[in-house]
Structures are given as structure tokens and as C-alpha cells.
Design an enzyme around this catalytic site. Structure first.
Site, short mmCIF file in Angstrom:
data_model
loop_
_atom_site.label_atom_id
_atom_site.label_comp_id
_atom_site.label_asym_id
_atom_site.label_seq_id
_atom_site.Cartn_x
_atom_site.Cartn_y
_atom_site.Cartn_z
N GLY A 23 0.80 -1.31 -0.01
CA GLY A 23 -0.10 -0.06 0.11
C GLY A 23 0.85 1.33 -0.03
N LEU A 26 7.61 1.30 -2.39
CA LEU A 26 8.11 0.45 -3.25
C LEU A 26 7.23 -0.64 -3.67
CD1 LEU A 26 11.90 0.34 -2.43
CD2 LEU A 26 10.83 1.94 -3.97
N PHE A 104 14.52 1.38 11.44
CA PHE A 104 14.96 2.76 11.99
C PHE A 104 16.23 2.82 12.18
CE2 PHE A 104 12.66 0.38 15.48
CZ PHE A 104 13.64 0.63 16.37
N TYR A 155 23.02 -4.45 2.29
CA TYR A 155 23.77 -4.68 3.77
C TYR A 155 23.28 -5.91 4.03
CZ TYR A 155 19.69 -2.21 5.98
OH TYR A 155 18.52 -1.66 6.32
C1 HXC Z 1 14.59 3.19 19.38
C2 HXC Z 1 12.48 2.58 19.05
C3 HXC Z 1 12.11 3.21 18.05
C4 HXC Z 1 13.43 4.32 17.46
C5 HXC Z 1 10.54 2.18 18.05
N1 HXC Z 1 11.25 1.85 18.99
N2 HXC Z 1 11.01 3.34 17.33
N3 HXC Z 1 13.59 2.23 19.70
N4 HXC Z 1 14.63 4.15 18.37
N5 HXC Z 1 13.34 5.10 16.56
C6 HXC Z 1 10.94 0.82 19.84
C7 HXC Z 1 9.71 1.00 20.76
O1 HXC Z 1 9.95 1.87 21.88
C8 HXC Z 1 9.41 -0.37 21.31
O2 HXC Z 1 10.27 -0.87 22.12
C9 HXC Z 1 9.76 -1.36 19.92
O3 HXC Z 1 10.69 -0.38 19.24
C10 HXC Z 1 8.57 -1.28 19.02
O4 HXC Z 1 8.01 -0.38 18.60
P1 HXC Z 1 6.50 0.10 18.17
O5 HXC Z 1 6.16 1.43 17.95
O6 HXC Z 1 5.62 -0.38 19.51
O7 HXC Z 1 6.21 -1.05 17.11
P2 HXC Z 1 5.22 -1.05 16.06
O8 HXC Z 1 4.02 -0.17 16.15
O9 HXC Z 1 4.82 -2.24 15.70
O10 HXC Z 1 5.87 -0.13 14.60
C11 HXC Z 1 7.26 -0.98 13.98
C12 HXC Z 1 8.28 0.08 13.58
C13 HXC Z 1 7.65 1.29 12.83
C14 HXC Z 1 9.18 -0.65 12.84
C15 HXC Z 1 8.82 0.64 15.02
O11 HXC Z 1 8.68 2.32 12.50
C16 HXC Z 1 6.88 0.77 11.56
O12 HXC Z 1 5.92 0.58 11.81
N6 HXC Z 1 7.65 0.81 10.46
C17 HXC Z 1 7.07 0.11 9.06
C18 HXC Z 1 7.58 0.82 8.03
C19 HXC Z 1 8.96 0.95 7.80
O13 HXC Z 1 9.89 0.87 8.80
N7 HXC Z 1 9.44 1.32 6.51
C20 HXC Z 1 10.82 1.54 6.35
C21 HXC Z 1 11.28 0.22 5.58
S1 HXC Z 1 12.99 1.09 5.07
P3 HXC Z 1 9.70 -0.93 23.90
O14 HXC Z 1 10.75 -1.47 24.51
O15 HXC Z 1 9.44 0.47 24.12
O16 HXC Z 1 8.72 -1.89 24.04
C22 HXC Z 1 14.09 -0.20 4.88
C23 HXC Z 1 15.04 0.29 3.89
C24 HXC Z 1 16.50 -0.32 4.05
O17 HXC Z 1 13.88 -1.27 5.07
C25 HXC Z 1 17.81 0.32 3.26
C26 HXC Z 1 17.54 1.52 2.70
C27 HXC Z 1 18.84 2.07 2.01
P1 NAP Z 2 7.67 1.61 3.05
O1 NAP Z 2 6.70 2.30 2.20
O2 NAP Z 2 7.64 1.94 4.66
O3 NAP Z 2 7.15 0.04 3.17
C1 NAP Z 2 7.18 -0.99 4.19
C2 NAP Z 2 5.64 -1.44 4.16
O4 NAP Z 2 5.81 -2.77 5.12
C3 NAP Z 2 4.68 -0.56 4.38
O5 NAP Z 2 3.71 -0.56 3.34
C4 NAP Z 2 4.03 -1.09 5.96
O6 NAP Z 2 2.80 -1.08 5.87
C5 NAP Z 2 4.28 -2.53 5.42
N1 NAP Z 2 4.45 -3.13 7.02
C6 NAP Z 2 5.40 -2.72 7.95
N2 NAP Z 2 5.18 -3.78 8.86
C7 NAP Z 2 4.26 -4.68 8.57
C8 NAP Z 2 3.70 -5.86 9.25
N3 NAP Z 2 3.97 -6.07 10.29
N4 NAP Z 2 2.97 -6.57 8.53
C9 NAP Z 2 2.56 -6.23 7.38
N5 NAP Z 2 3.05 -5.25 6.54
C10 NAP Z 2 4.01 -4.30 7.28
O7 NAP Z 2 8.95 1.55 2.75
P2 NAP Z 2 9.79 1.17 1.35
O8 NAP Z 2 10.96 1.97 1.12
O9 NAP Z 2 8.78 1.10 0.18
O10 NAP Z 2 10.27 -0.29 1.61
C11 NAP Z 2 9.94 -1.46 0.85
C12 NAP Z 2 10.94 -2.50 1.01
O11 NAP Z 2 12.13 -2.02 0.12
C13 NAP Z 2 11.35 -3.01 2.17
O12 NAP Z 2 11.59 -4.20 2.15
C14 NAP Z 2 12.56 -2.22 2.40
O13 NAP Z 2 13.65 -2.85 3.14
C15 NAP Z 2 13.34 -2.30 0.92
N6 NAP Z 2 14.39 -1.46 0.76
C16 NAP Z 2 13.96 -0.20 0.40
C17 NAP Z 2 15.09 0.80 -0.14
C18 NAP Z 2 14.68 2.18 -0.20
O14 NAP Z 2 15.74 2.87 -0.77
N7 NAP Z 2 13.38 2.72 -0.16
C19 NAP Z 2 16.30 0.29 -0.08
C20 NAP Z 2 16.39 -0.97 0.21
C21 NAP Z 2 15.32 -2.00 0.62
P3 NAP Z 2 1.73 -0.86 7.26
O15 NAP Z 2 2.53 0.14 8.01
O16 NAP Z 2 0.46 -0.38 6.94
O17 NAP Z 2 1.82 -2.20 7.91
#
Ligand code: HXC
Ligand code: NAP
Length: 291
Positions: A23, A26, A104, A155
Site C-alpha cells: 500500500g 516500493l 529505523f 547490507y
Molecule cells: C529506538 C524504537 C524506535 C526508535 C520504536 N522503537 N522506534 N527504539 N529508536 N526510533 C521501539 C519502541 O520503543 C518499542 O520498544 C519497539 O521499538 C516497538 O515499537 P512500536 O512502535 O511498538 O512498534 P510498531 O508499532 O510495531 O512499529 C514498528 C516500527 C515502525 C518498525 C517501529 O517504524 C513501523 O511501523 N515501520 C514500518 C515501515 C518501515 O519501517 N518502513 C521503512 C522500511 S525501510 P519498547 O522497548 O518500548 O517496547 C528499509 C530500507 C532499507 O527497510 C535500506 C535503505 C537504504
Molecule cells: P515503506 O513504504 O515503509 O514500506 C514498508 C511496508 O511494509 C509498508 O507498506 C508497511 O505498511 C508494511 N509493513 C510494515 N510492518 C508490517 C507488518 N507487520 N505486516 C505487514 N506489513 C507491514 O518503505 P519502502 O521504502 O517502500 O520499503 C519497501 C521494501 O524495500 C522494504 O523491504 C525495504 O527494506 C526495501 N528497501 C527499500 C529501500 C529504499 O531505498 N526505499 C532500499 C533497500 C531496500 P503498514 O505500515 O500499513 O503495515
């Protein structure tokens, strides 16, 4: 050219593909291109409202069919229900794109045990949950062929500081990709991975480059080709790996990063900084040592 769609019309005709994290970012870009190529897709993540909006937008743009299904990939029961919902709607599933992720930046010593876990649970266990549920299904119904495509990162093989849970989890996903590519080939299931370099998305950039880090660390400068990736060029690669055109590619990880990780790895790559006009002098100095 690289911002243009690449595959010929109908390359994914009548394929049913599930895109986790479909949703946003990427996942949404890749899913949209699958639709343009004739696939029917399921987009799945935790936030159903976001999925509904994305599905409406994708359908309007492509004329394709999108089913939004809420599913937290950390929960095996929810993954099984998502699979069943897909089968109830279309009677089959042909492809799984494991794209959902959490990440993060943080010094590792600042992380609580559950902060480390949450990333491992989404990325590694989430990919495992989907792969296991879909794989068991495909094996049970003796499906002729199916494809799993996993999104990792560069990585996954180099490791990276400040995103240690993500690096750990992505490395596990890569190992799973290569292991099952061999073990489940006999069931007609193909496994590949893509390791993207920087492709700006809101989800990633908000968590990896918050505040003025975006200006401080211009990621394009790390890339030998001098730019960030465009979503369509990633979508082109993903569609190719999902399609039958790549039928002989199995167990591969394809890096699409403009040479970014190699630039970081090559020992003498810092010499890129040496101005052209200095090379005459440097050559003279080196030759001068001969005597
Ligand atoms: C330290 C943190 C933190 C932060 C959360 N936590 N954020 N700790 N620094 N910035 C801690 C919280 O305090 C908690 O620990 C635990 O992590 C879980 O956090 P929640 O907020 O309860 O989790 P949740 O609501 O499930 O959210 C998951 C999430 C959030 C990963 C923290 O960011 C998320 O929903 N992300 C989904 C989308 C996403 O991350 N997209 C990016 C992908 S990019 P405690 O101890 O307090 O319980 C990617 C790119 C790769 O992968 C390479 C790019 C070049
Ligand atoms: P993004 O938009 O944040 O995508 C992450 C997606 O994962 C969101 O749609 C999120 O939706 C979903 N998600 C997170 N937790 C989930 C859970 N527990 N169950 C189901 N869905 C969940 O970021 P993006 O940059 O497009 O990343 C997509 C992919 O590319 C990831 O695997 C990332 O590691 C990879 N990647 C990205 C980059 C880049 O430069 N952007 C580089 C290398 C690799 P909800 O929050 O609605 O759950």
C-alpha cells in the site's frame, strides 16, 4: 529510458500476485506495474484504510483488479487467513512479493530487546510466515509453478552499523531465498531476491534520514552513477523476476544500486576524489621510485 515500462504487454497476464507492504512506497510501485502487465494483485499490510486508498488509486490508474487485505505478517494465523482470502477471491495464487519491512536508525546499544525484535519479527519472521504458508499451499495443490521474490538490501551481505536488526534480518531473508531456491525447485517454486540501493520513499526516508539528515547525507553522492533509483526501474526488474521470462533465474540476488555498495567496498575507491590534473604528477612520482 530507465523510467519507461520495460516488459511487453500481458507479461503477467492472469497471474495472481500478493504484495506484502503493497500500500505504500516500493511495494505500491511494483504492484502498480504488475497490474499494468495484466496481473491481479492482493496488497496487504497492517493499515487497512491505507490499503483501501492505495487499491482505489492503483485500480484507477491501471484498470486492473486489486484486493486490499489487512494482515500483520508477524502473525502466522493472519497470513494463513490472507492466503485463504486470496484463494476465495481468485481461486489461485502465482506469486508472492515479500516486501513488507520495518526499520529505523539507532545506535544498537540504545535498542531495547523488543525494539530489536520488532524489526526481526517483521522482516525475517514475516517473510518466513508468508513463504511457509504459501509454499505449503503450492506443494499441497501440486501447482505447476510459482514465484517468490524477496526484497532485501545490499547490507544483507555487507552488514551495516546503525541498522543492525534490519541487516541481521535481511541477511536471514537472503539465506532463506538461496536455501529454498534449491529445496523447493522440485515443486516448481522459484526464489529470487532484489537488493535495492537508495530509492526514496516516505516510509524509509522518515526513519533513515529524519530531520536535516536528508540534507546532510545526500545519498545520491554515494552512488557512482550519481543519482538515486527511480521506482519504475525497480518495478521493471521485479516484474521480470516475477514473470516467466526469468524462468531460468533461481536463487539469485540482483543488486540495483548504481554501484553504491561496491563504491563503499573497493579499497582504493577514495581515489575518485583525486583531481584529473594531479594524475601526471602522481604517475611521475610512482615511476620515479623505479630507480
Ligand atoms: C529506538 C524504537 C524506535 C526508535 C520504536 N522503537 N522506534 N527504539 N529508536 N526510533 C521501539 C519502541 O520503543 C518499542 O520498544 C519497539 O521499538 C516497538 O515499537 P512500536 O512502535 O511498538 O512498534 P510498531 O508499532 O510495531 O512499529 C514498528 C516500527 C515502525 C518498525 C517501529 O517504524 C513501523 O511501523 N515501520 C514500518 C515501515 C518501515 O519501517 N518502513 C521503512 C522500511 S525501510 P519498547 O522497548 O518500548 O517496547 C528499509 C530500507 C532499507 O527497510 C535500506 C535503505 C537504504
Ligand atoms: P515503506 O513504504 O515503509 O514500506 C514498508 C511496508 O511494509 C509498508 O507498506 C508497511 O505498511 C508494511 N509493513 C510494515 N510492518 C508490517 C507488518 N507487520 N505486516 C505487514 N506489513 C507491514 O518503505 P519502502 O521504502 O517502500 O520499503 C519497501 C521494501 O524495500 C522494504 O523491504 C525495504 O527494506 C526495501 N528497501 C527499500 C529501500 C529504499 O531505498 N526505499 C532500499 C533497500 C531496500 P503498514 O505500515 O500499513 O503495515
Amino acid at each position: 529510458m530507465y523510467t519507461q515500462p520495460m516488459l511487453k504487454e500481458g507479461s503477467l497476464k492472469d497471474q495472481v500476485i500478493v504484495v506484502t507492504g503493497g500500500g505504500s512506497g516500493l511495494g505500491k510501485a511494483m504492484g502498480t506495474y504488475f497490474l499494468e502487465l495484466g496481473a491481479k494483485i492482493v496488497i496487504t499490510s497492517r493499515n487497512f484504510e491505507k490499503l483501501q486508498n492505495a487499491a482505489a488509486e492503483m485500480q484507477q490508474k491501471t484498470g486492473g483488479e486489486v484486493l486490499p487485505v489487512a494482515c500483520d505478517v508477524r502473525r502466522y494465523d493472519q497470513v494463513e487467513t490472507m492466503l485463504q482470502t486470496t484463494l476465495d477471491k481468485w481461486g489461485r495464487v502465482d506469486g508472492l512479493l515479500n516486501n513488507a519491512a520495518g526499520n529505523f536508525i539507532s545506535p544498537t546499544e540504545r535498542l531495547s530487546a523488543s525494539a530489536f525484535d520488532v524489526i526481526i519479527d517483521i522482516v525475517l519472521k514475516g517473510t518466513k510466515n508468508c513463504t511457509l504458508a504459501f509454499g505449503k499451499h503450492w506443494i499441497k495443490v501440486k501447482q505447476e509453478k510459482a514465484t517468490v521474490l524477496n526484497i532485501v538490501t545490499t547490507y544483507a551481505f555487507t552488514g551495516s552499523s546503525y541498522v543492525v536488526p534490519s541487516a541481521t534480518a535481511k541477511a536471514g531473508v537472503l539465506a532463506m531465498t538461496r536455501s529454498l531456491a534449491v529445496e523447493w525447485a522440485k515443486y516448481g517454486i522459484r526464489f529470487n531476491a532484489i537488493a535495492p540501493g537508495p530509492f526514496p520513499t516516505k516510509g524509509a526516508w522518515d526513519r533513515l534520514l529524519p530531520g536535516d539528515l536528508k540534507e546532510k547525507f545526500d545519498l545520491a553522492k554515494k552512488v557512482p552513477v550519481g543519482r538515486e533509483g527511480k521506482h519504475q526501474e525497480l518495478a521493471n526488474l521485479a516484474a521480470y523476476l516475477m514473470s516467466d521470462f526469468s524462468a531460468y533465474i533461481n536463487g539469485e540476488v540482483i543488486v540495483i544500486d548504481g554501484g553504491e555498495w561496491l563504491k563503499g567496498a573497493g579499497q582504493m575507491n577514495m581515489l575518485e576524489e583525486v583531481p584529473k590534473e594531479m594524475w601526471d604528477m602522481l604517475e611521475m612520482m610512482i615511476r620515479g621510485k623505479k630507480s
